[in-house]
Design an enzyme around this catalytic site. Structure first.
Site, PDB file in Angstrom:
ATOM      1  N   ASP A  39       0.721  -1.040  -0.047  1.00  0.00           N
ATOM      2  CA  ASP A  39      -0.099   0.164  -0.014  1.00  0.00           C
ATOM      3  C   ASP A  39       0.795   1.211   0.040  1.00  0.00           C
ATOM      4  OD1 ASP A  39      -2.220  -1.426   0.255  1.00  0.00           O
ATOM      5  OD2 ASP A  39      -2.770  -0.748   2.440  1.00  0.00           O
ATOM      6  N   LYS A  55      -3.325   3.017  -2.867  1.00  0.00           N
ATOM      7  CA  LYS A  55      -4.705   3.562  -2.990  1.00  0.00           C
ATOM      8  C   LYS A  55      -4.661   4.857  -2.283  1.00  0.00           C
ATOM      9  CE  LYS A  55      -7.610   0.714  -2.599  1.00  0.00           C
ATOM     10  NZ  LYS A  55      -7.225  -0.541  -2.504  1.00  0.00           N
ATOM     11  N   MET A  66     -10.358   8.019   7.421  1.00  0.00           N
ATOM     12  CA  MET A  66     -10.516   8.673   6.138  1.00  0.00           C
ATOM     13  C   MET A  66     -11.338   9.707   5.936  1.00  0.00           C
ATOM     14  SD  MET A  66     -10.481   4.959   3.782  1.00  0.00           S
ATOM     15  CE  MET A  66     -11.342   4.153   4.986  1.00  0.00           C
TER      16      MET A  66
HETATM   17  N1  SAH Z   1      -6.268  -0.815   7.475  1.00  0.00           N
HETATM   18  C1  SAH Z   1      -5.760   0.564   8.098  1.00  0.00           C
HETATM   19  C2  SAH Z   1      -6.651   1.501   7.639  1.00  0.00           C
HETATM   20  C3  SAH Z   1      -6.697   1.966   5.933  1.00  0.00           C
HETATM   21  S1  SAH Z   1      -7.837   3.188   5.857  1.00  0.00           S
HETATM   22  C4  SAH Z   1      -5.615   0.493   9.489  1.00  0.00           C
HETATM   23  O1  SAH Z   1      -6.090  -0.618  10.191  1.00  0.00           O
HETATM   24  O2  SAH Z   1      -5.007   1.409  10.260  1.00  0.00           O
HETATM   25  C5  SAH Z   1      -6.645   4.662   5.798  1.00  0.00           C
HETATM   26  C6  SAH Z   1      -6.774   5.453   6.832  1.00  0.00           C
HETATM   27  O3  SAH Z   1      -6.162   5.019   7.987  1.00  0.00           O
HETATM   28  C7  SAH Z   1      -6.211   6.799   6.561  1.00  0.00           C
HETATM   29  O4  SAH Z   1      -7.148   7.833   5.859  1.00  0.00           O
HETATM   30  C8  SAH Z   1      -6.245   7.516   7.913  1.00  0.00           C
HETATM   31  O5  SAH Z   1      -7.475   7.889   8.307  1.00  0.00           O
HETATM   32  C9  SAH Z   1      -5.809   5.943   8.946  1.00  0.00           C
HETATM   33  N2  SAH Z   1      -4.379   6.116   9.109  1.00  0.00           N
HETATM   34  C10 SAH Z   1      -3.768   4.987   8.621  1.00  0.00           C
HETATM   35  N3  SAH Z   1      -2.464   5.229   9.124  1.00  0.00           N
HETATM   36  C11 SAH Z   1      -2.058   6.334   9.786  1.00  0.00           C
HETATM   37  C12 SAH Z   1      -1.436   7.012  10.526  1.00  0.00           C
HETATM   38  N4  SAH Z   1      -0.037   6.572  10.892  1.00  0.00           N
HETATM   39  N5  SAH Z   1      -1.806   8.169  11.367  1.00  0.00           N
HETATM   40  C13 SAH Z   1      -2.886   8.665  11.127  1.00  0.00           C
HETATM   41  N6  SAH Z   1      -3.941   7.984  10.589  1.00  0.00           N
HETATM   42  C14 SAH Z   1      -3.583   6.798   9.705  1.00  0.00           C
END
Ligand code: SAH
Length: 254
Positions: free
Chosen positions: A43, A65, A178
């Site tokens: 990703d 994405k 998101m």
């Molecule tokens: N599967 C992932 C989420 C994917 S959706 C999980 O479990 O974390 C992607 C969203 O995750 C981003 O838009 C943001 O809202 C959040 N996100 C992922 N990594 C992040 C980080 N290091 N800091 C803040 N938000 C994060």
């Protein structure tokens, strides 16, 4: 299906959660599997430090994405995963956070199952947990929140409006993935459903990395915080009384 710890077993696909960014938040299991990966589909959210755990010889395929920029459509990702799985190599689908939380891991796994491939799922620390820990915001606390809800604030909110009444409980923490681009809709939805405009909110960007930033305000300011010029993606919103604990529990200084 045979369950084995033998990395030499061929023809297996590992759906691996990479955690929110800090390489030390990888699980030992993810770390071990990454080291023997031959093909990796990864990703956009995967940090450089985590990529450096992969063998140099591994084939690395970016399929990231980002909101508004769909570089590889989901069908194509599923197709490549199956195609690579059928070669009999050690295939890793490396996903940010946890693969089963807003990661379409379920959809990818359905394609893998349909193709009859052997697979394993390795959980990761989801952004909500990483953010909560590194920003000093416990998601539950006996005085402030008896529950927590993870929700997506993705752009489909516009075409598929949600029932904000089910998110209005003041004793429940909301963690919104998101959601930055829809901060105004989220703010209005929650306030219209009766959530106090003075509810504390935090937006945390690049949580658990050396560039983590936290923006704190009230629900009535959510859209303003979300357009802060120094806010960098990815970012997560935490809404609820627990946010006030960050004042005293915040320990991580990026
Ligand atoms: N599967 C992932 C989420 C994917 S959706 C999980 O479990 O974390 C992607 C969203 O995750 C981003 O838009 C943001 O809202 C959040 N996100 C992922 N990594 C992040 C980080 N290091 N800091 C803040 N938000 C994060």
């Amino acid at each position: 299906m045979t369950k084995t710890r033998d990395n030499n077993l061929k023809g297996k696909v590992w759906l691996v959660g990479a955690g929110p960014g800090d390489v030390e938040l990888l699980t030992l299991k993810a770390y071990r599997i990454l080291q023997s990966a031959e093909v990796v589909l990864y990703d956009a959210l995967i940090s450089k430090e985590i990529m450096s755990v992969l063998p140099e010889t591994a084939e690395k395929i970016p399929v990231g994405k980002r909101a508004g920029k769909h570089s590889v459509p989901q069908d194509k990702i599923n197709y490549i995963l199956v195609e690579k799985g059928l070669t009999g190599k050690n295939v890793v689908r490396l996903k940010g956070g946890d693969p089963f939380i807003f990661g379409r891991g379920g959809e990818e796994l359905q394609a893998i199952v349909k193709a009859g491939l052997d697979f394993e799922v390795i959980p990761g620390i989801t952004a909500a947990s990483g953010t909560s820990a590194y920003a000093g915001i416990p998601l539950t606390h006996r005085d402030y929140a008896q529950g927590v809800t993870f929700m997506t604030g993705h752009c489909q909110l516009k075409s598929q409006p949600i029932d904000w009444n089910s998110y209005a409980n003041p004793k429940n923490t909301l963690v919104i993935y998101m959601g930055i681009l829809n901060a105004d809709l989220i703010k209005q939805g929650l306030i219209n459903a009766g959530r106090n405009p003075q509810t504390p909110v935090a937006i945390v960007s690049k949580a658990t990395t050396s560039e983590q930033r936290t923006f704190i305000g009230t629900l009535s300011e959510l859209d303003r915080l979300a357009t802060h010029s120094e806010l960098v993606m990815p970012a997560l919103m935490i809404i609820g009384e627990v946010v006030q604990l960050a004042d005293t529990l915040n320990w991580y200084h990026a």
